[in-house]
Design a protein around this motif. Structure first.
Motif, PDB file in Angstrom:
ATOM      1  N   LYS A 117       0.978  -1.167  -0.204  1.00 11.30           N
ATOM      2  CA  LYS A 117      -0.195  -0.041  -0.130  1.00 11.30           C
ATOM      3  C   LYS A 117       1.221   1.358  -0.020  1.00 11.30           C
ATOM      4  O   LYS A 117       0.373   2.288  -0.301  1.00 11.30           O
ATOM      5  CB  LYS A 117      -1.014   0.008   1.295  1.00 11.30           C
ATOM      6  CG  LYS A 117      -1.885  -1.025   1.026  1.00 11.30           C
ATOM      7  CD  LYS A 117      -3.032  -0.979   2.422  1.00 11.30           C
ATOM      8  CE  LYS A 117      -4.105  -1.733   2.324  1.00 11.30           C
ATOM      9  NZ  LYS A 117      -4.836  -1.708   3.579  1.00 11.30           N
ATOM     10  N   ASP A 118       2.050   1.026   0.334  1.00 11.05           N
ATOM     11  CA  ASP A 118       3.123   2.411   0.157  1.00 11.05           C
ATOM     12  C   ASP A 118       3.525   2.460  -1.043  1.00 11.05           C
ATOM     13  O   ASP A 118       4.284   1.476  -1.558  1.00 11.05           O
ATOM     14  CB  ASP A 118       4.217   2.064   1.416  1.00 11.05           C
ATOM     15  CG  ASP A 118       5.059   3.178   1.255  1.00 11.05           C
ATOM     16  OD1 ASP A 118       5.746   3.582   0.306  1.00 11.05           O
ATOM     17  OD2 ASP A 118       5.353   3.666   2.592  1.00 11.05           O
ATOM     18  N   LEU A 119       3.206   3.311  -1.686  1.00 15.51           N
ATOM     19  CA  LEU A 119       3.332   3.447  -3.223  1.00 15.51           C
ATOM     20  C   LEU A 119       4.937   3.611  -3.480  1.00 15.51           C
ATOM     21  O   LEU A 119       5.194   3.057  -4.534  1.00 15.51           O
ATOM     22  CB  LEU A 119       2.644   4.469  -3.707  1.00 15.51           C
ATOM     23  CG  LEU A 119       1.130   4.665  -3.778  1.00 15.51           C
ATOM     24  CD1 LEU A 119       0.424   5.795  -4.422  1.00 15.51           C
ATOM     25  CD2 LEU A 119       0.549   3.150  -4.390  1.00 15.51           C
ATOM     26  N   GLU A 176       9.502  -6.737  15.265  1.00 15.34           N
ATOM     27  CA  GLU A 176       8.236  -5.908  15.780  1.00 15.34           C
ATOM     28  C   GLU A 176       7.839  -4.950  14.503  1.00 15.34           C
ATOM     29  O   GLU A 176       6.708  -4.778  14.131  1.00 15.34           O
ATOM     30  CB  GLU A 176       8.436  -5.057  16.786  1.00 15.34           C
ATOM     31  CG  GLU A 176       8.418  -6.163  18.102  1.00 15.34           C
ATOM     32  CD  GLU A 176       7.207  -7.052  18.187  1.00 15.34           C
ATOM     33  OE1 GLU A 176       6.166  -6.594  18.075  1.00 15.34           O
ATOM     34  OE2 GLU A 176       7.496  -8.202  18.309  1.00 15.34           O
ATOM     35  N   ALA A 177       8.861  -4.269  13.847  1.00 19.88           N
ATOM     36  CA  ALA A 177       8.621  -3.472  12.713  1.00 19.88           C
ATOM     37  C   ALA A 177       7.918  -4.134  11.449  1.00 19.88           C
ATOM     38  O   ALA A 177       6.989  -3.640  10.928  1.00 19.88           O
ATOM     39  CB  ALA A 177       9.914  -2.810  12.208  1.00 19.88           C
ATOM     40  N   VAL A 182       3.223  -5.357   8.114  1.00 17.13           N
ATOM     41  CA  VAL A 182       2.430  -6.572   7.481  1.00 17.13           C
ATOM     42  C   VAL A 182       0.821  -5.917   7.959  1.00 17.13           C
ATOM     43  O   VAL A 182      -0.017  -5.848   7.202  1.00 17.13           O
ATOM     44  CB  VAL A 182       2.768  -7.653   8.127  1.00 17.13           C
ATOM     45  CG1 VAL A 182       1.829  -8.800   7.658  1.00 17.13           C
ATOM     46  CG2 VAL A 182       4.180  -8.085   7.309  1.00 17.13           C
ATOM     47  N   SER A 183       0.753  -5.780   9.207  1.00 16.98           N
ATOM     48  CA  SER A 183      -0.592  -5.420   9.487  1.00 16.98           C
ATOM     49  C   SER A 183      -1.195  -4.257   8.968  1.00 16.98           C
ATOM     50  O   SER A 183      -2.659  -3.938   8.643  1.00 16.98           O
ATOM     51  CB  SER A 183      -0.781  -5.290  10.923  1.00 16.98           C
ATOM     52  OG  SER A 183      -0.144  -3.969  11.500  1.00 16.98           O
ATOM     53  N   GLY A 187       4.058  -4.019   4.578  1.00 18.59           N
ATOM     54  CA  GLY A 187       5.134  -4.987   4.634  1.00 18.59           C
ATOM     55  C   GLY A 187       4.757  -6.205   3.898  1.00 18.59           C
ATOM     56  O   GLY A 187       3.416  -6.570   3.714  1.00 18.59           O
ATOM     57  N   VAL A 188       5.984  -7.041   3.860  1.00 21.15           N
ATOM     58  CA  VAL A 188       5.401  -8.296   3.280  1.00 21.15           C
ATOM     59  C   VAL A 188       5.576  -9.379   4.402  1.00 21.15           C
ATOM     60  O   VAL A 188       6.402  -9.381   5.281  1.00 21.15           O
ATOM     61  CB  VAL A 188       6.561  -8.903   2.222  1.00 21.15           C
ATOM     62  CG1 VAL A 188       6.433 -10.224   1.799  1.00 21.15           C
ATOM     63  CG2 VAL A 188       6.554  -7.865   0.856  1.00 21.15           C
ATOM     64  N   ASP A 189       4.669 -10.475   4.564  1.00 21.30           N
ATOM     65  CA  ASP A 189       4.735 -11.244   5.533  1.00 21.30           C
ATOM     66  C   ASP A 189       5.459 -12.463   5.016  1.00 21.30           C
ATOM     67  O   ASP A 189       5.196 -13.396   4.394  1.00 21.30           O
ATOM     68  CB  ASP A 189       3.433 -11.953   5.725  1.00 21.30           C
ATOM     69  CG  ASP A 189       3.297 -12.658   6.719  1.00 21.30           C
ATOM     70  OD1 ASP A 189       4.310 -13.398   7.322  1.00 21.30           O
ATOM     71  OD2 ASP A 189       2.173 -13.402   7.267  1.00 21.30           O
TER      72      ASP A 189
END
Length: 250
Positions: A117-119, A176-177, A182-183, A187-189
């Motif tokens: 979602k971060d372009l 933790e970051a 991811v949430s 980020g990538v899980d």
């Protein structure tokens, strides 16, 4: 969230910075001119990707630091790269094994990061994956060539995979970051990449007539800033010019 996004970007970028430095050390030391140039080009690709990440990290930080400050002026414990990429260039098989084991992960990771979602991160991933696809082909071809080559090349390639295998599981550990990103859909899980990663690696090793190591214990710590003794020596060389001539610009 801002602090964790900054750390998340460093976690991605530091891998490429440190591996890029390792591959750059091979300039003039490759087994052939063509391979020497190829290794140097891999290094340049990784440094190019790193610039984009660190420029974004500097923007997120919102202070006076530049991309050069973030890349060159942190202490050893502030680097968040995995242990795999900081391993030294013992011999050519070891170089190829390290590159291959990271490339398989890196390609899978960027495929997913394109959906962020971060372009900005999605755009960097979209641009970088073309280069990383080549990196993966290069290292895969060499693993097969060495593994299914002479008796000596086979032995060296197997020894490299055996020694490097202990660092592969850390690729799929979450900080933790990582978990927060991811949430947030940024980020990538990486935990979901693990099965496909080991399947792809095993497939190539089988073609190369190499054995998948039977290992129960894996080393970790890089993502928390706890590194092997090799990183300090690497940073001493990487950071020398910036520290000797502060604020130097080309």
């Amino acid at each position: 969230m801002k602090n964790n996004l900054y750390k998340y970007i460093l976690g991605i970028a530091d891998n490429s910075l440190i591996l890029g430095q390792r591959m750059g050390e091979l300039c003039g030391h490759g087994p052939s001119l063509e391979t020497d140039i190829a290794c140097t080009n891999l290094s340049l690709d990784l440094f190019g990707q790193v610039r984009s990440y660190y420029q974004y990290a500097a923007k997120i930080a919102g202070d006076d630091r530049t991309e050069d400050d973030i890349a060159m002026l942190r202490k050893e414990r502030d680097y968040l790269n995995v242990l795999l990429v900081e391993q030294p260039n013992r011999d050519f098989a070891y170089v190829i094994g390290r590159q291959f084991l990271f490339d398989v992960y890196h390609h899978l990771f960027l495929m997913e990061l394109q959906k962020s979602k971060d372009l900005t991160l999605a755009a960097i991933a979209n641009k970088s994956i073309k280069e990383v696809s080549y990196h993966l082909r290069f290292s895969t071809d060499w693993v097969k060539r060495l593994g299914d080559g002479t008796e000596e090349s086979h032995t060296r390639m197997q020894e490299a995979i055996d020694q490097l295998w202990t660092y592969t599981d850390e690729l799929f550990h979450q900080t933790e970051a990582d978990k927060e990103m991811v949430s947030e859909g940024i980020g990538v899980d990486v935990t979901k990449l693990k099965e496909e990663y080991y399947n792809k690696v095993a497939e190539v090793l089988a073609e190369a007539t190499l054995q998948v190591p039977d290992l129960k214990y894996f080393q970790k710590g890089g993502k928390q800033g706890i590194h092997t003794e090799h990183l300090g020596y690497l940073l001493a060389e990487l950071q020398y010019m910036q520290r000797a001539y502060p604020n130097m610009e080309w």
